[in-house]
Design an enzyme around this catalytic site. Sequence first.
Site, PDB file in Angstrom:
ATOM      1  CG  HIS A 156      -2.139  -0.781   1.118  1.00  0.00           C
ATOM      2  ND1 HIS A 156      -2.180  -2.103   1.457  1.00  0.00           N
ATOM      3  CD2 HIS A 156      -3.385  -0.462   0.672  1.00  0.00           C
ATOM      4  CE1 HIS A 156      -3.400  -2.569   1.241  1.00  0.00           C
ATOM      5  NE2 HIS A 156      -4.153  -1.603   0.762  1.00  0.00           N
ATOM      6  CE  LYS A 168      -4.059  -0.255   4.623  1.00  0.00           C
ATOM      7  NZ  LYS A 168      -5.301   0.431   4.989  1.00  0.00           N
TER       8      LYS A 168
HETATM    9  N1  LIG Z   1     -13.042  -0.343   3.070  1.00  0.00           N
HETATM   10  C1  LIG Z   1     -12.303   0.021   2.040  1.00  0.00           C
HETATM   11  O1  LIG Z   1     -12.458  -0.473   0.910  1.00  0.00           O
HETATM   12  C2  LIG Z   1     -11.253   1.066   2.253  1.00  0.00           C
HETATM   13  C3  LIG Z   1     -10.575   1.635   1.158  1.00  0.00           C
HETATM   14  C4  LIG Z   1      -9.672   2.669   1.411  1.00  0.00           C
HETATM   15  C5  LIG Z   1      -9.448   3.089   2.708  1.00  0.00           C
HETATM   16  N2  LIG Z   1     -10.104   2.481   3.746  1.00  0.00           N
HETATM   17  C6  LIG Z   1      -9.950   2.928   5.130  1.00  0.00           C
HETATM   18  O2  LIG Z   1     -10.791   4.053   5.323  1.00  0.00           O
HETATM   19  C7  LIG Z   1     -10.191   4.929   6.285  1.00  0.00           C
HETATM   20  C8  LIG Z   1     -10.013   6.311   5.663  1.00  0.00           C
HETATM   21  O3  LIG Z   1      -9.139   6.194   4.569  1.00  0.00           O
HETATM   22  P1  LIG Z   1      -8.588   7.477   3.767  1.00  0.00           P
HETATM   23  O4  LIG Z   1      -7.617   6.961   2.782  1.00  0.00           O
HETATM   24  O5  LIG Z   1      -9.724   8.321   3.329  1.00  0.00           O
HETATM   25  O6  LIG Z   1      -7.797   8.202   4.971  1.00  0.00           O
HETATM   26  P2  LIG Z   1      -7.548   9.762   5.194  1.00  0.00           P
HETATM   27  O7  LIG Z   1      -7.291  10.441   3.907  1.00  0.00           O
HETATM   28  O8  LIG Z   1      -6.544   9.856   6.298  1.00  0.00           O
HETATM   29  O9  LIG Z   1      -8.974  10.281   5.710  1.00  0.00           O
HETATM   30  C9  LIG Z   1      -9.494  10.070   6.983  1.00  0.00           C
HETATM   31  C10 LIG Z   1     -10.294  11.321   7.312  1.00  0.00           C
HETATM   32  O10 LIG Z   1     -11.057  11.084   8.501  1.00  0.00           O
HETATM   33  C11 LIG Z   1     -10.932  12.243   9.314  1.00  0.00           C
HETATM   34  N3  LIG Z   1     -11.186  11.916  10.709  1.00  0.00           N
HETATM   35  C12 LIG Z   1     -10.292  11.586  11.686  1.00  0.00           C
HETATM   36  N4  LIG Z   1     -10.942  11.388  12.838  1.00  0.00           N
HETATM   37  C13 LIG Z   1     -12.259  11.589  12.597  1.00  0.00           C
HETATM   38  C14 LIG Z   1     -13.431  11.526  13.383  1.00  0.00           C
HETATM   39  N5  LIG Z   1     -13.388  11.200  14.675  1.00  0.00           N
HETATM   40  N6  LIG Z   1     -14.620  11.795  12.801  1.00  0.00           N
HETATM   41  C15 LIG Z   1     -14.696  12.115  11.502  1.00  0.00           C
HETATM   42  N7  LIG Z   1     -13.606  12.203  10.684  1.00  0.00           N
HETATM   43  C16 LIG Z   1     -12.414  11.927  11.238  1.00  0.00           C
HETATM   44  C17 LIG Z   1      -9.508  12.716   9.092  1.00  0.00           C
HETATM   45  O11 LIG Z   1      -9.350  14.047   9.500  1.00  0.00           O
HETATM   46  P3  LIG Z   1      -7.898  14.522  10.093  1.00  0.00           P
HETATM   47  O12 LIG Z   1      -6.979  14.455   8.904  1.00  0.00           O
HETATM   48  O13 LIG Z   1      -8.163  15.908  10.589  1.00  0.00           O
HETATM   49  O14 LIG Z   1      -7.529  13.547  11.171  1.00  0.00           O
HETATM   50  C18 LIG Z   1      -9.384  12.538   7.576  1.00  0.00           C
HETATM   51  O15 LIG Z   1      -9.872  13.652   6.884  1.00  0.00           O
HETATM   52  C19 LIG Z   1      -8.889   4.240   6.706  1.00  0.00           C
HETATM   53  O16 LIG Z   1      -9.149   3.456   7.846  1.00  0.00           O
HETATM   54  C20 LIG Z   1      -8.554   3.368   5.503  1.00  0.00           C
HETATM   55  O17 LIG Z   1      -7.727   2.284   5.818  1.00  0.00           O
HETATM   56  C21 LIG Z   1     -10.995   1.495   3.535  1.00  0.00           C
END
Ligand SMILES: NC(=O)c1ccc[n+]([C@@H]2O[C@H](COP(=O)([O-])OP(=O)(O)OC[C@H]3O[C@@H](n4cnc5c(N)ncnc54)[C@H](OP(=O)(O)O)[C@@H]3O)[C@@H](O)[C@H]2O)c1
Length: 261
Positions: A146, A150
């Site tokens: 990844h 990540k």
């Molecule tokens: N299921 C799937 O297929 C899949 C695919 C891709 C990713 N994911 C997972 O999904 C999650 C997010 O991925 P991403 O790539 O979008 O990560 P990311 O770019 O880091 O986005 C996460 C977002 O959530 C915000 N956040 C943090 N704490 C929060 C809270 N308590 N309430 C609401 N928002 C909050 C963060 O804000 P701050 O930056 O201010 O902390 C950030 O904007 C990760 O766990 C990733 O592993 C899953």
Amino acid sequence: MKISLIGITGKMGHHLAELIADAPDLTLIGGVTSSTNPQRGQKLYGVEISDVLAPAFMNADLLIDFSTPHTLTEHLEQAIYHKKPLVIGTTGLETSHFEALQAAATTIPLLQASNTSMGITILSNLVKIAARQLDLDYDIEIVETHHRQKRDAPSGTALSLGKAAALGRTLNFDEVKVMDRQGKRQAGDIGFAVMRGGSVFGEHTVRFLGDDDIIELSHTSLNRQLFAKGAIQAARWLINQKPGLYTMQDVFDRPLENRRL
Ligand SMILES: NC(=O)c1ccc[n+]([C@@H]2O[C@H](COP(=O)([O-])OP(=O)(O)OC[C@H]3O[C@@H](n4cnc5c(N)ncnc54)[C@H](OP(=O)(O)O)[C@@H]3O)[C@@H](O)[C@H]2O)c1
């Protein structure tokens, strides 16, 4: 369907908001971010970004959460209080999170998936079949790569593929998983190897290593939209379900005649 996004300021939040804007049957009505995010109070995709959960839950028909595991319990409490279905794509969940999900699912519909793509859902089925049919002397190793940002390792997807392999062999996953191998391989281990770097969206390979041949089952994600599309499919499906804890397997297992060609 009115949707609120938890984690709207993130990479997945961005793709989900774009898909919702393009879908005539969906409306984005709320967006939640962390309490320290600089975009709080700003408008994004037509909604005001906030760190307060209640309005996002109250006004939506369903919520999609791609944020952080640390606040999952609060999100579940709000979903129960407001009786709203929730799609959870956040990874890095621990045993206590899965217990909280099981408990919440007695009162509301929940769908949890560490990977919302159809490809990984199919791969997981294939892994289970291969693990069941191959002799125990085929060693199972899972390799994943990844992007450098990540947070969790191994990925939630790699762990769910490991669980599928253990299920195929009717073994207890926690007893056979090896996350940080040191020394010799033990018979029956399901090993994990992790690579981090660049901007790789997600590569997973499950290897079955025998004495005479090696079987490999692989999936490569070419973009993040793939996961957002799957999460939207999950939302459209979950809105019509009774309370329970569902997976992408349930979404894609619908009868063939209901599928659009
Ligand atoms: N299921 C799937 O297929 C899949 C695919 C891709 C990713 N994911 C997972 O999904 C999650 C997010 O991925 P991403 O790539 O979008 O990560 P990311 O770019 O880091 O986005 C996460 C977002 O959530 C915000 N956040 C943090 N704490 C929060 C809270 N308590 N309430 C609401 N928002 C909050 C963060 O804000 P701050 O930056 O201010 O902390 C950030 O904007 C990760 O766990 C990733 O592993 C899953």
